[in-house]
Scaffold this active site. Structure first.
Site, PDB file in Angstrom:
ATOM      1  N   ASN A   9       0.869  -1.181   0.000  1.00 40.36           N
ATOM      2  CA  ASN A   9       0.000   0.000   0.000  1.00 40.36           C
ATOM      3  C   ASN A   9       0.903   1.227   0.000  1.00 40.36           C
ATOM      4  O   ASN A   9       1.524   1.539   1.009  1.00 40.36           O
ATOM      5  CB  ASN A   9      -0.883  -0.031   1.259  1.00 40.36           C
ATOM      6  CG  ASN A   9      -1.672   1.246   1.436  1.00 40.36           C
ATOM      7  OD1 ASN A   9      -1.815   2.037   0.506  1.00 40.36           O
ATOM      8  ND2 ASN A   9      -2.190   1.457   2.637  1.00 40.36           N
ATOM      9  N   LYS A  11       0.117   4.316  -0.262  1.00 42.21           N
ATOM     10  CA  LYS A  11      -0.500   5.518   0.361  1.00 42.21           C
ATOM     11  C   LYS A  11      -0.273   6.754  -0.526  1.00 42.21           C
ATOM     12  O   LYS A  11      -0.228   6.633  -1.733  1.00 42.21           O
ATOM     13  CB  LYS A  11       0.040   5.701   1.776  1.00 42.21           C
ATOM     14  CG  LYS A  11      -0.011   4.420   2.598  1.00 42.21           C
ATOM     15  CD  LYS A  11       0.251   4.642   4.050  1.00 42.21           C
ATOM     16  CE  LYS A  11       0.328   3.295   4.759  1.00 42.21           C
ATOM     17  NZ  LYS A  11       0.344   3.398   6.202  1.00 42.21           N
ATOM     18  N   HIS A  95      -9.161   0.702   5.164  1.00 41.06           N
ATOM     19  CA  HIS A  95      -7.853   0.938   5.802  1.00 41.06           C
ATOM     20  C   HIS A  95      -8.043   1.851   7.011  1.00 41.06           C
ATOM     21  O   HIS A  95      -8.863   2.766   6.992  1.00 41.06           O
ATOM     22  CB  HIS A  95      -6.887   1.562   4.790  1.00 41.06           C
ATOM     23  CG  HIS A  95      -5.486   1.581   5.303  1.00 41.06           C
ATOM     24  ND1 HIS A  95      -5.038   2.538   6.176  1.00 41.06           N
ATOM     25  CD2 HIS A  95      -4.456   0.719   5.111  1.00 41.06           C
ATOM     26  CE1 HIS A  95      -3.776   2.274   6.478  1.00 41.06           C
ATOM     27  NE2 HIS A  95      -3.399   1.181   5.848  1.00 41.06           N
ATOM     28  N   GLU A  97      -6.457   4.275   8.089  1.00 41.62           N
ATOM     29  CA  GLU A  97      -6.320   5.720   7.831  1.00 41.62           C
ATOM     30  C   GLU A  97      -7.598   6.277   7.214  1.00 41.62           C
ATOM     31  O   GLU A  97      -7.974   7.421   7.474  1.00 41.62           O
ATOM     32  CB  GLU A  97      -5.088   5.969   6.940  1.00 41.62           C
ATOM     33  CG  GLU A  97      -3.807   5.752   7.720  1.00 41.62           C
ATOM     34  CD  GLU A  97      -2.622   5.282   6.900  1.00 41.62           C
ATOM     35  OE1 GLU A  97      -2.631   5.408   5.669  1.00 41.62           O
ATOM     36  OE2 GLU A  97      -1.673   4.758   7.525  1.00 41.62           O
ATOM     37  N   GLU A 167      -5.124  -5.514  10.540  1.00 36.77           N
ATOM     38  CA  GLU A 167      -4.092  -4.499  10.753  1.00 36.77           C
ATOM     39  C   GLU A 167      -4.345  -3.796  12.083  1.00 36.77           C
ATOM     40  O   GLU A 167      -5.122  -2.832  12.139  1.00 36.77           O
ATOM     41  CB  GLU A 167      -4.134  -3.471   9.626  1.00 36.77           C
ATOM     42  CG  GLU A 167      -3.876  -4.051   8.259  1.00 36.77           C
ATOM     43  CD  GLU A 167      -3.342  -2.989   7.310  1.00 36.77           C
ATOM     44  OE1 GLU A 167      -2.203  -3.138   6.860  1.00 36.77           O
ATOM     45  OE2 GLU A 167      -4.041  -2.002   7.054  1.00 36.77           O
ATOM     46  N   GLY A 173       2.606   1.848  10.792  1.00 36.28           N
ATOM     47  CA  GLY A 173       3.506   2.990  10.631  1.00 36.28           C
ATOM     48  C   GLY A 173       4.200   3.384  11.922  1.00 36.28           C
ATOM     49  O   GLY A 173       4.790   4.462  12.010  1.00 36.28           O
ATOM     50  N   SER A 213       3.727  -2.600  10.274  1.00 40.57           N
ATOM     51  CA  SER A 213       5.186  -2.561  10.441  1.00 40.57           C
ATOM     52  C   SER A 213       5.869  -3.881  10.082  1.00 40.57           C
ATOM     53  O   SER A 213       6.819  -4.297  10.756  1.00 40.57           O
ATOM     54  CB  SER A 213       5.555  -2.116  11.857  1.00 40.57           C
ATOM     55  OG  SER A 213       5.088  -0.798  12.089  1.00 40.57           O
TER      56      SER A 213
HETATM   57  C1  PEP Z   1      -0.519  -0.164   6.084  1.00 41.80           C
HETATM   58  O1  PEP Z   1      -0.599   1.022   5.879  1.00 41.80           O
HETATM   59  O2  PEP Z   1      -1.393  -0.934   5.679  1.00 41.80           O
HETATM   60  C2  PEP Z   1       0.630  -0.642   6.845  1.00 41.80           C
HETATM   61  C3  PEP Z   1       0.626  -1.880   7.268  1.00 41.80           C
HETATM   62  O3  PEP Z   1       1.643   0.253   7.066  1.00 41.80           O
HETATM   63  P1  PEP Z   1       3.083  -0.061   7.704  1.00 41.80           P
HETATM   64  O4  PEP Z   1       3.588  -1.316   7.052  1.00 41.80           O
HETATM   65  O5  PEP Z   1       3.915   1.134   7.365  1.00 41.80           O
HETATM   66  O6  PEP Z   1       2.867  -0.233   9.162  1.00 41.80           O
END
Ligand code: PEP
Length: 251
Positions: A9, A11, A95, A97, A167, A173, A213
């Site tokens: 992703n 973003k 997601h 966000e 997630e 992040g 992460s």
């Molecule tokens: C995401 O945005 O779906 C995500 C898992 O981000 P990150 O890997 O940076 O934690």
């Protein structure tokens, strides 16, 4: 059909030139013999060129979001038929966000899921608890509610178009990752929850990705867990070498 998937992703990162550069690097460096579907989700304005660029590769393009309406006065929004018309047949919905910054709730997501399914699109449905939920021992309840309210209205047959992405918000992040044991515990719970409503065929066939992460140094251990079928990768998907190392973690 249950399969391994590693999805990046991107973003709101990478302009047109940077998108092309990263795609070229991925085409060069991604292994051809890995048993996983590889997906990348660049930003909307670069989706069409990315879809063209990747047409004859083993990399699939996904959108990061879409609107639930077919068309109309929704300034700034993108519809399902706009996506399918440029060859994009997969969309990430829910997601954290989108949920946090754009106030997307379960009811809205349920209607986005319906629209995507009515266009025969594949949905990567994201969900996961916040830190306070886990601290209050509410994480299983929160996840169950998100699944029930956002997704469980669909038909049994529609599940072939669904990929789940757990997630935990506290791991996105932040550099903080769920331990492989925490990921497995929740993925097992998710599969059993799906089983209790839709039966064993659906539960065994659905791919459940972990996101939060994931990095080259922790991917292999997380992916080795029996109910983890791959990952949704944010930050580490922006560097070809890191993403390739994560994909290699699926072996
Ligand atoms: C995401 O945005 O779906 C995500 C898992 O981000 P990150 O890997 O940076 O934690």
């Amino acid at each position: 059909m249950r399969r391994n998937i590693v999805a990046g992703n991107w973003k709101m990162n990478k302009n047109a030139e940077e998108t092309e550069d990263l795609l070229n690097e991925l085409i060069d460096k991604l292994p051809h013999d890995v048993e996983a579907q590889i997906i990348v989700a660049p930003t909307f304005v670069n989706l069409s060129s990315a879809a063209d660029h990747l047409e004859f590769t083993n990399i699939t393009v996904a959108a990061q979001n879409m609107h639930q309406a077919e068309s109309g006065a929704y300034t700034g929004e993108i519809s399902a038929s706009m996506l399918t018309s440029i060859g994009v047949r997969t969309v990430i919905l829910g997601h954290s966000e989108r949920r946090a910054y754009f106030h997307e709730n379960d009811a809205l997501l349920a209607s986005k899921v319906d629209t995507a399914l009515s266009h025969d699109m594949e949905v990567i449905f994201c969900f996961g608890e916040e830190l306070k939920d886990r601290q209050n021992n509410q994480h299983f309840n929160v996840v169950e509610n998100q699944l029930r309210d956002g997704l469980f209205h669909i038909s049994k047959a529609s599940w072939e178009h669904i990929v789940l992405a757990y997630e935990p918000v506290w791991a996105i992040g932040t550099g903080e990752t769920a331990s492989p044991e925490q990921a497995q515990e929740m993925h097992h719970f998710i599969r059993e929850t799906v089983r209790s409503v839709f039966g064993s065929d659906v539960a065994e066939d659905v791919s459940i990705l972990y996101g939060g992460s994931v990095k080259p140094d922790n991917a292999k251990e997380i992916f080795s867990k029996p109910d983890v079928d791959g990952g949704l990768i944010g930050g580490a998907a922006l560097k070809a070498d890191d993403f390739v190392a994560i994909v290699n973690g699926i072996r």
